[in-house]
Write a protein that holds these residues in place. Structure first.
Motif, mmCIF file in Angstrom:
data_model
loop_
_atom_site.group_PDB
_atom_site.id
_atom_site.type_symbol
_atom_site.label_atom_id
_atom_site.label_comp_id
_atom_site.label_asym_id
_atom_site.label_seq_id
_atom_site.Cartn_x
_atom_site.Cartn_y
_atom_site.Cartn_z
ATOM 1 N N VAL A 1 12.755 0.338 -21.651
ATOM 2 C CA VAL A 1 11.344 0.570 -21.329
ATOM 3 C C VAL A 1 11.104 0.362 -19.839
ATOM 4 O O VAL A 1 10.480 1.196 -19.154
ATOM 5 C CB VAL A 1 10.447 -0.364 -22.169
ATOM 6 N N GLU A 2 11.595 -0.761 -19.305
ATOM 7 C CA GLU A 2 11.434 -1.013 -17.873
ATOM 8 C C GLU A 2 12.139 0.062 -17.045
ATOM 9 O O GLU A 2 11.646 0.488 -15.997
ATOM 10 C CB GLU A 2 11.986 -2.391 -17.516
ATOM 11 N N ALA A 3 13.306 0.516 -17.528
ATOM 12 C CA ALA A 3 14.037 1.554 -16.799
ATOM 13 C C ALA A 3 13.221 2.839 -16.709
ATOM 14 O O ALA A 3 13.151 3.492 -15.656
ATOM 15 C CB ALA A 3 15.378 1.812 -17.488
ATOM 16 N N THR A 4 12.589 3.224 -17.816
ATOM 17 C CA THR A 4 11.785 4.450 -17.825
ATOM 18 C C THR A 4 10.631 4.365 -16.837
ATOM 19 O O THR A 4 10.394 5.303 -16.053
ATOM 20 C CB THR A 4 11.242 4.708 -19.241
ATOM 21 N N TYR A 5 9.922 3.244 -16.853
ATOM 22 C CA TYR A 5 8.752 3.126 -15.980
ATOM 23 C C TYR A 5 9.139 2.921 -14.525
ATOM 24 O O TYR A 5 8.418 3.368 -13.622
ATOM 25 C CB TYR A 5 7.846 2.000 -16.487
ATOM 26 N N ALA A 6 10.273 2.282 -14.252
ATOM 27 C CA ALA A 6 10.737 2.168 -12.875
ATOM 28 C C ALA A 6 11.099 3.540 -12.318
ATOM 29 O O ALA A 6 10.786 3.868 -11.162
ATOM 30 C CB ALA A 6 11.939 1.226 -12.804
ATOM 31 N N LEU A 7 11.750 4.355 -13.134
ATOM 32 C CA LEU A 7 12.114 5.708 -12.704
ATOM 33 C C LEU A 7 10.883 6.541 -12.405
ATOM 34 O O LEU A 7 10.756 7.140 -11.323
ATOM 35 C CB LEU A 7 12.957 6.371 -13.798
ATOM 36 N N PHE A 8 9.943 6.584 -13.352
ATOM 37 C CA PHE A 8 8.789 7.464 -13.181
ATOM 38 C C PHE A 8 7.794 6.923 -12.151
ATOM 39 O O PHE A 8 7.053 7.708 -11.561
ATOM 40 C CB PHE A 8 8.107 7.702 -14.525
ATOM 41 N N ALA A 9 7.746 5.615 -11.924
ATOM 42 C CA ALA A 9 6.863 5.094 -10.878
ATOM 43 C C ALA A 9 7.308 5.581 -9.509
ATOM 44 O O ALA A 9 6.491 6.015 -8.682
ATOM 45 C CB ALA A 9 6.841 3.567 -10.919
ATOM 46 N N ALA A 10 8.625 5.528 -9.257
ATOM 47 C CA ALA A 10 9.131 6.013 -7.969
ATOM 48 C C ALA A 10 8.962 7.517 -7.837
ATOM 49 O O ALA A 10 8.565 8.033 -6.781
ATOM 50 C CB ALA A 10 10.599 5.613 -7.809
ATOM 51 N N VAL A 11 9.255 8.248 -8.922
ATOM 52 C CA VAL A 11 9.112 9.707 -8.881
ATOM 53 C C VAL A 11 7.650 10.106 -8.709
ATOM 54 O O VAL A 11 7.320 11.053 -7.974
ATOM 55 C CB VAL A 11 9.709 10.325 -10.154
ATOM 56 N N ALA A 12 6.749 9.373 -9.353
ATOM 57 C CA ALA A 12 5.330 9.724 -9.278
ATOM 58 C C ALA A 12 4.791 9.586 -7.866
ATOM 59 O O ALA A 12 4.099 10.475 -7.357
ATOM 60 C CB ALA A 12 4.529 8.844 -10.236
ATOM 61 N N LEU A 13 5.084 8.472 -7.204
ATOM 62 C CA LEU A 13 4.470 8.187 -5.906
ATOM 63 C C LEU A 13 5.254 8.721 -4.719
ATOM 64 O O LEU A 13 4.776 8.643 -3.584
ATOM 65 C CB LEU A 13 4.271 6.677 -5.749
ATOM 66 N N ALA A 14 6.451 9.258 -4.961
ATOM 67 C CA ALA A 14 7.213 9.829 -3.849
ATOM 68 C C ALA A 14 7.667 11.253 -4.116
ATOM 69 O O ALA A 14 7.788 12.036 -3.176
ATOM 70 C CB ALA A 14 8.435 8.959 -3.542
ATOM 71 N N LEU B 1 -0.749 9.043 -9.149
ATOM 72 C CA LEU B 1 -1.560 8.120 -9.938
ATOM 73 C C LEU B 1 -1.924 8.726 -11.294
ATOM 74 O O LEU B 1 -1.967 8.021 -12.311
ATOM 75 C CB LEU B 1 -2.817 7.743 -9.156
ATOM 76 N N GLN B 2 -2.192 10.018 -11.311
ATOM 77 C CA GLN B 2 -2.452 10.678 -12.596
ATOM 78 C C GLN B 2 -1.240 10.562 -13.517
ATOM 79 O O GLN B 2 -1.379 10.287 -14.722
ATOM 80 C CB GLN B 2 -2.777 12.165 -12.365
ATOM 81 N N LEU B 3 -0.053 10.741 -12.975
ATOM 82 C CA LEU B 3 1.155 10.667 -13.792
ATOM 83 C C LEU B 3 1.349 9.268 -14.372
ATOM 84 O O LEU B 3 1.781 9.119 -15.526
ATOM 85 C CB LEU B 3 2.374 11.067 -12.956
ATOM 86 N N LEU B 4 1.008 8.232 -13.603
ATOM 87 C CA LEU B 4 1.161 6.870 -14.099
ATOM 88 C C LEU B 4 0.188 6.573 -15.242
ATOM 89 O O LEU B 4 0.450 5.686 -16.058
ATOM 90 C CB LEU B 4 0.950 5.871 -12.957
ATOM 91 N N TYR B 5 -0.925 7.281 -15.298
ATOM 92 C CA TYR B 5 -1.828 7.130 -16.449
ATOM 93 C C TYR B 5 -1.375 7.992 -17.622
ATOM 94 O O TYR B 5 -1.507 7.612 -18.783
ATOM 95 C CB TYR B 5 -3.256 7.511 -16.061
ATOM 96 N N ILE B 6 -0.796 9.161 -17.328
ATOM 97 C CA ILE B 6 -0.366 10.065 -18.390
ATOM 98 C C ILE B 6 0.842 9.497 -19.137
ATOM 99 O O ILE B 6 0.938 9.603 -20.367
ATOM 100 C CB ILE B 6 -0.035 11.450 -17.794
ATOM 101 N N LEU B 7 1.769 8.889 -18.409
ATOM 102 C CA LEU B 7 3.040 8.463 -19.013
ATOM 103 C C LEU B 7 2.856 7.558 -20.230
ATOM 104 O O LEU B 7 3.485 7.801 -21.273
ATOM 105 C CB LEU B 7 3.892 7.766 -17.945
ATOM 106 N N PRO B 8 2.021 6.506 -20.192
ATOM 107 C CA PRO B 8 1.883 5.651 -21.385
ATOM 108 C C PRO B 8 0.941 6.204 -22.445
ATOM 109 O O PRO B 8 0.690 5.525 -23.447
ATOM 110 C CB PRO B 8 1.328 4.347 -20.800
ATOM 111 N N SER B 9 0.417 7.406 -22.252
ATOM 112 C CA SER B 9 -0.536 7.970 -23.215
ATOM 113 C C SER B 9 0.151 8.679 -24.369
ATOM 114 O O SER B 9 -0.521 9.300 -25.184
ATOM 115 C CB SER B 9 -1.481 8.949 -22.500
ATOM 116 N N PHE B 10 1.474 8.619 -24.433
ATOM 117 C CA PHE B 10 2.213 9.338 -25.463
ATOM 118 C C PHE B 10 3.165 8.386 -26.178
ATOM 119 O O PHE B 10 3.437 7.285 -25.714
ATOM 120 C CB PHE B 10 2.975 10.510 -24.835
ATOM 121 N N PRO B 11 3.686 8.817 -27.344
ATOM 122 C CA PRO B 11 4.576 7.939 -28.111
ATOM 123 C C PRO B 11 5.757 7.456 -27.255
ATOM 124 O O PRO B 11 6.209 8.181 -26.356
ATOM 125 C CB PRO B 11 5.044 8.836 -29.258
#
Length: 713
Positions: free
Chosen positions: A44-57, A125-135
């Motif tokens: 779980v942490e790996a997924t969010y660490a990956l997408f946080a960096a991809v989202a903001l950069a 920032l939109q992506l960081l809200y979208i990511l946890p909105s799904f299963p």
């Protein structure tokens, strides 16, 4: 290899810049992903660490150098965590997730109204809200999600600040300092006979002024934010351009020696000293050697000096305006460098500083509120864009929740990355994106089918794929970006859970659904983008300018009360934001080709600059009549130009025309009495500049009546 590395470190082209960014995002995302997944066995942490960096950069396009981006991302970290938390809490119920997507999607997108920096960060920032909105809908994993998000963002901050820093480019403050130094050189040339600028000197002054145009400055250097210093820096650029223009157009003195010690030569010398001091203040932050009191006293003295004849009268008026521009430049530069400590104390004539620098005494929250409230409403392109993207995201979330669309996250990501401000651009972007996604899905499906569950292969392939994707995508376009990103996420998801080649099929289906939703919403919500809105905004600006000119000249001879230019200021801000978006859109040929929209913007600035005129001595009745008649003529021309800019919403030619009759014949520019007061020449010079603007507007909008009348003048 050495040449390639040198180009990577110091190159300023699109490819070196994209390569540096690709290295940073790959390093930050890879360290977070592999560290959590293989080092700590925390998927779980790996997924969010990956997408946080991809989202903001990767998805975001935050302007500026690495240190600036690192500071901005650090300030955005609390907002990123809040969005992840809200997305997690609201995702359990479909209706709550859809309502949250509509409200939060609008708010995040609407932040673009505050300037290009938050506008660049908004997609991430939109992506960081979208990511946890799904299963999986797992509110109990919120702590793990926040841990991964924080880790990914912190790694990105370190990468932005330390890895492959971008080469420095001159900032807007440096450009303004160069323009002020050029103004000092021009003033020095005007002190020497023949008291005019040579062709080379005029060309250098024009070049320095053109360098300050926002359209020629990168988004990172453009002072477009709502804060005091950014507003003051934008004001500094306008004042520097105005000062250079007035130095170039300063009339030479009448034949014959000027009396030594008179206010004219002393004022030019004081302008030179003031401009040189302003250049030092902007360049090194050094306090100017002289204060502005001497120049202000000379301006007051010259404004009250009686003259005989129009020649000396108009030269004195030009000198007064020259001093005014230099004083405004000094004050604006002081606020830009030192903030509210330089708030003006002057509240009355002759400078009206407190009115011009209204923002210097306002708090940051009020300034942000003014910017956001001013863009609230269907006539703002920022409001339109926020409504469009929020509605598309909400529809995509509803479709994903009600139809159980597999990996519906990808459908919303397609909406976010492919929806454009016009339906034409969205359709063209979707066509390229679907082609790229199809090719990427075929490649990803082949790799998944051949490799099976060989997670080691996916772990080896992912970093070079990310590096290539984030390097080539911004350079080669959306088709390449979608193809490579499809491969990247397939390799990442294959390491998180067992997958088959059907993952690529699902990816293409989701992108197709998201693209259709984006196109439909684009067709329903302002499909022509800024094309139509710009005409309305310019028309409103010219109408407001006409009313202000008529009010100013009608009040000639007495002080104006209140804030008569607030409507012009607001209309100018709306027109400039629409024009900025218009320049990024591919438009069909307009009905009236060759509109000079920028001439309308400059007209608004000229009205604001000269709408308040000090009265050193009361004018006579003959002077008042000439100025009022001339002002009414200019106002009528501005109203007709407004009708030409927005013919769809112009008054019916067969009905009553509130803009009045067309200006006929030459402008009523009477000479005035022989003993006219200096303020008369000041007002006439201002109206002359607006008449020149009318000529440009007439040629640009195709308004024959305005153009003919202006050219006859």
């Amino acid at each position: 290899m050495r040449a390639t590395l040198a180009e990577l470190r110091t190159g300023t082209g699109p490819l070196p810049a994209a390569a540096r960014r690709a290295v940073r995002v790959t390093l930050a995302a890879g360290l977070g992903f592999y560290g959590f997944l293989y080092g700590l066995d925390r998927p779980v942490e790996a997924t969010y660490a990956l997408f946080a960096a991809v989202a903001l950069a990767g998805l975001s396009r935050i302007p500026g150098d690495g240190h600036f981006r690192a500071r901005l991302i650090a300030r955005l970290l609390p907002a990123a965590c809040a969005l992840v938390a809200l997305g997690t809490w609201l995702s359990v119920r479909t209706w709550a997730a859809v309502a949250g997507m509509l409200a939060i999607g609008f708010c995040v997108a609407f932040c673009a109204a505050t300037g290009p920096r938050l506008a660049g960060a908004a997609p991430g920032l939109q992506l960081l809200y979208i990511l946890p909105s799904f299963p999986p809908y797992a509110p109990d994993t919120l702590g793990q999600r926040l841990t991964g998000t924080v880790a990914g963002v912190l790694l990105l901050i370190l990468a932005e600040a330390r890895v492959l820093p971008d080469p420095g480019v001159p900032g807007y403050r440096d450009l303004a300092a160069g323009a002020a130094a050029e103004a000092a050189r021009c003033a020095a040339a005007l002190e020497r006979p023949p008291h005019t600028l040579s062709g080379a000197e005029s060309a250098r002054a024009a070049q320095a002024a053109q360098a300050l145009r926002p359209s020629r400055v990168g988004e990172a250097q453009r002072p477009a934010g709502p804060g005091v210093r950014e507003r003051a820096l934008a004001h500094t650029g306008l004042a520097a351009r105005t000062l250079l223009a007035r130095l170039q157009s300063l009339p030479p003195p009448e034949p014959g020696p000027e009396a030594a010690g008179t206010a004219g030569p002393d004022l030019v010398r004081a302008v030179r000293e003031s401009a040189a001091g302003t250049a030092g203040l902007l360049g090194a932050g050094a306090a100017p050697a002289t204060d502005s009191a001497h120049l202000r006293n000379l301006q007051i003295s010259l404004a009250g000096t009686p003259v005989t004849g129009p020649g000396p009268g108009f030269r004195n008026a030009a000198l007064v305006e020259l001093a005014d521009a230099a004083l405004v430049l000094r004050r604006a530069a002081g606020i830009a460098v030192r903030g509210r400590a330089e708030a003006p104390e002057e509240t009355g004539p002759p400078n009206g500083q407190a009115d011009r620098f209204w923002y210097a005494g306002e708090g940051p929250l009020r300034l942000w509120w003014y910017r956001l409230a001013g863009n609230t409403g269907p006539r703002s392109v920022h409001f339109q864009n926020a409504v469009r993207i929020a509605a598309a995201l909400a529809v995509a979330r509803a479709v994903a929740g009600l139809d159980s669309l597999p990996h519906g996250f990808w459908a919303m990501l397609a909406v976010l990355s492919l929806t454009r401000t016009t339906a034409v651009q969205t359709r063209a972007t979707v066509r390229l994106a679907l082609t790229g996604t199809l090719l990427g899905a075929l490649a990803a499906g082949g790799v998944l089918a051949l490799a099976g569950q060989a997670s080691l292969l996916y772990a080896i392939v992912l970093p070079p794929l990310m590096l290539f994707a984030f390097c080539v995508g911004p350079v080669r376009g959306v088709g390449w970006a979608q193809a490579m990103f499809t491969l990247v996420i397939a390799m990442a998801f294959a390491q998180l859970a067992p997958v088959t080649w059907q993952l690529a099929e699902v990816r293409f289906l989701d992108v197709l659904v998201g693209s259709v939703i984006g196109m439909v919403c684009g067709l329903l919500a302002w499909p022509r983008g800024a094309h139509d809105e710009l005409g309305r905004a310019v028309a409103e600006l010219l109408h407001a300018a006409a009313d202000d000119v008529q009010a100013a000249t009608a009040a000639f001879g007495r002080a104006r009360e209140g804030e008569p230019d607030q409507r012009v200021r607001h209309a100018l801000a709306m027109a400039e934001s629409a024009f900025a978006q218009y320049q990024t859109e591919r438009q069909h040929p307009a009905a009236a080709p060759g509109e000079d929209w920028q001439a309308a913007m400059m007209t608004g600035h000229h009205v604001l600059w000269g709408g308040r005129r000090p009265l050193a001595a009361p004018p006579g009745p003959r002077e008042e009549a000439v100025v009022r008649e001339y002002g009414a003529w200019v106002a009528t021309g501005l109203r007709r130009a407004a009708a030409a800019a927005d013919p769809v919403h112009a008054p019916d030619s067969e009905g009553p025309a509130p803009c009045g009759p067309a200006p006929r014949g030459p402008a009523p520019r009477g000479p005035g009495p022989a003993d006219a007061q200096p303020v008369f020449y000041t007002a006439m010079a201002w109206l002359d500049s607006l008449t020149a603007d009318l000529a440009l507007l007439g040629r640009g909008t195709g308004s024959g009546a305005v153009a003919a009348a202006s050219e006859r003048t």
